[in-house]
Write a protein that holds these residues in place. Sequence first.
Motif, short mmCIF file in Angstrom:
data_model
loop_
_atom_site.label_atom_id
_atom_site.label_comp_id
_atom_site.label_asym_id
_atom_site.label_seq_id
_atom_site.Cartn_x
_atom_site.Cartn_y
_atom_site.Cartn_z
N LEU A 1 20.88 107.35 23.97
CA LEU A 1 19.79 108.30 24.21
C LEU A 1 18.52 107.60 24.68
N LEU A 2 18.21 106.46 24.13
CA LEU A 2 17.00 105.74 24.54
C LEU A 2 17.14 105.16 25.95
N MET A 3 18.37 104.85 26.37
CA MET A 3 18.59 104.31 27.71
C MET A 3 18.54 105.40 28.78
N ALA A 4 18.72 106.65 28.38
CA ALA A 4 18.77 107.76 29.36
C ALA A 4 17.46 107.97 30.06
N LEU B 1 25.80 105.81 14.73
CA LEU B 1 24.40 106.20 14.92
C LEU B 1 23.62 105.25 15.83
N PRO B 2 23.72 103.93 15.63
CA PRO B 2 22.97 103.05 16.54
C PRO B 2 23.41 103.15 17.99
N LEU B 3 24.70 103.35 18.20
CA LEU B 3 25.19 103.46 19.58
C LEU B 3 24.70 104.74 20.23
N MET C 1 23.67 97.30 13.07
CA MET C 1 22.32 96.75 13.24
C MET C 1 22.26 95.78 14.42
N SER C 2 23.36 95.09 14.71
CA SER C 2 23.36 94.03 15.72
C SER C 2 23.81 94.46 17.10
N LEU C 3 24.65 95.47 17.22
CA LEU C 3 25.18 95.85 18.53
C LEU C 3 24.10 96.12 19.58
N PRO C 4 23.01 96.83 19.25
CA PRO C 4 21.98 97.01 20.29
C PRO C 4 21.38 95.70 20.78
N ILE C 5 21.25 94.73 19.90
CA ILE C 5 20.71 93.42 20.30
C ILE C 5 21.74 92.65 21.10
N TRP C 6 23.02 92.76 20.71
CA TRP C 6 24.06 92.05 21.44
C TRP C 6 24.32 92.68 22.80
N LEU C 7 24.28 94.00 22.88
CA LEU C 7 24.58 94.68 24.14
C LEU C 7 23.46 94.54 25.16
N ALA D 1 18.11 103.57 13.41
CA ALA D 1 19.14 104.56 13.03
C ALA D 1 19.75 104.29 11.67
N VAL D 2 20.10 103.03 11.39
CA VAL D 2 20.80 102.72 10.14
C VAL D 2 19.86 102.15 9.10
N GLY D 3 19.11 101.12 9.48
CA GLY D 3 18.23 100.44 8.53
C GLY D 3 17.16 101.33 7.95
N VAL D 4 16.63 102.23 8.77
CA VAL D 4 15.58 103.13 8.29
C VAL D 4 16.14 104.53 8.08
#
Length: 185
Positions: free
Chosen positions: A182-185, A175-177, A62-68, A93-96
Motif C-alpha cells: 500500500l505504501l509503494m502504490a 500485515l507488513p507485506l 519486521m525485517s522483510l520490508p528492510i530486506w526487500l 504494522a507488527v511492532g506497533v
Amino acid sequence: FDRPLLYVAATVCLAVFIFLEYVRYFRIKPLGHTLRSLLSLFLDERDSGPLILTHIYLLLGMSLPIWLIPRPCTQKGSLGGARALVPYAGVLAVGVGDTVASIFGSTMGEIRWPGTKKTFEGTMTSIFAQIISVALILIFDSGVDLNYSYAWILGSISTVSLLEAYTTQIDNLLLPLYLLILLMA
C-alpha cells in the motif's frame, strides 16, 4: 539509523532463530529440552504442529520490508511521499499496530468485530498508535518526507489494521507485506 547494520543483524538473527528451532525440535543437548519447555509457554493455535515458528514469523515480518527495499540501496529521493515509510512497514504494522491491538483489545475491548475475537477498541488503538509512530518517525528521521500524502498513509494504516482484525492467516508475515504494498502504490 544504521540500516545496513540492521539488515545484516536481522539476517544473523534469523539464522540463529532457525538454528535454535533445529536444536529444540531434535532436542539436541544441552539446550534442546530447555528450549522446548520454555517455548511451549508461548504456543497458540497457529503453532499446533511440531515446529514453533512464531518468533521466526515475527522477525520476518519486521525485517522483510528492510530486506526487500533497503533504502541505502535506492536512489536518493526515490522514496518520497508514503514510500518513505516503506522501511518502517514491519515496525508499524507488527511492532506497533498488532502489539497495541492485542494489548488494548484483550484488556479493554468490549465491542467485537462480527465473526471474530478481535475488538473495535483494539483496531482503533492500533490505528492511533501507528499514526503517533509516523509522527515520531517524521521527528527523528530527517530522511523521511511524506510530501502531504497523509490521507494515503492514514488509509493504508486503517486498511492494514482492519485486515489484522479479520485475517486468519499469520498476521506477523501478512500485515507488513500489505502495508509495504500500500505504501509503494
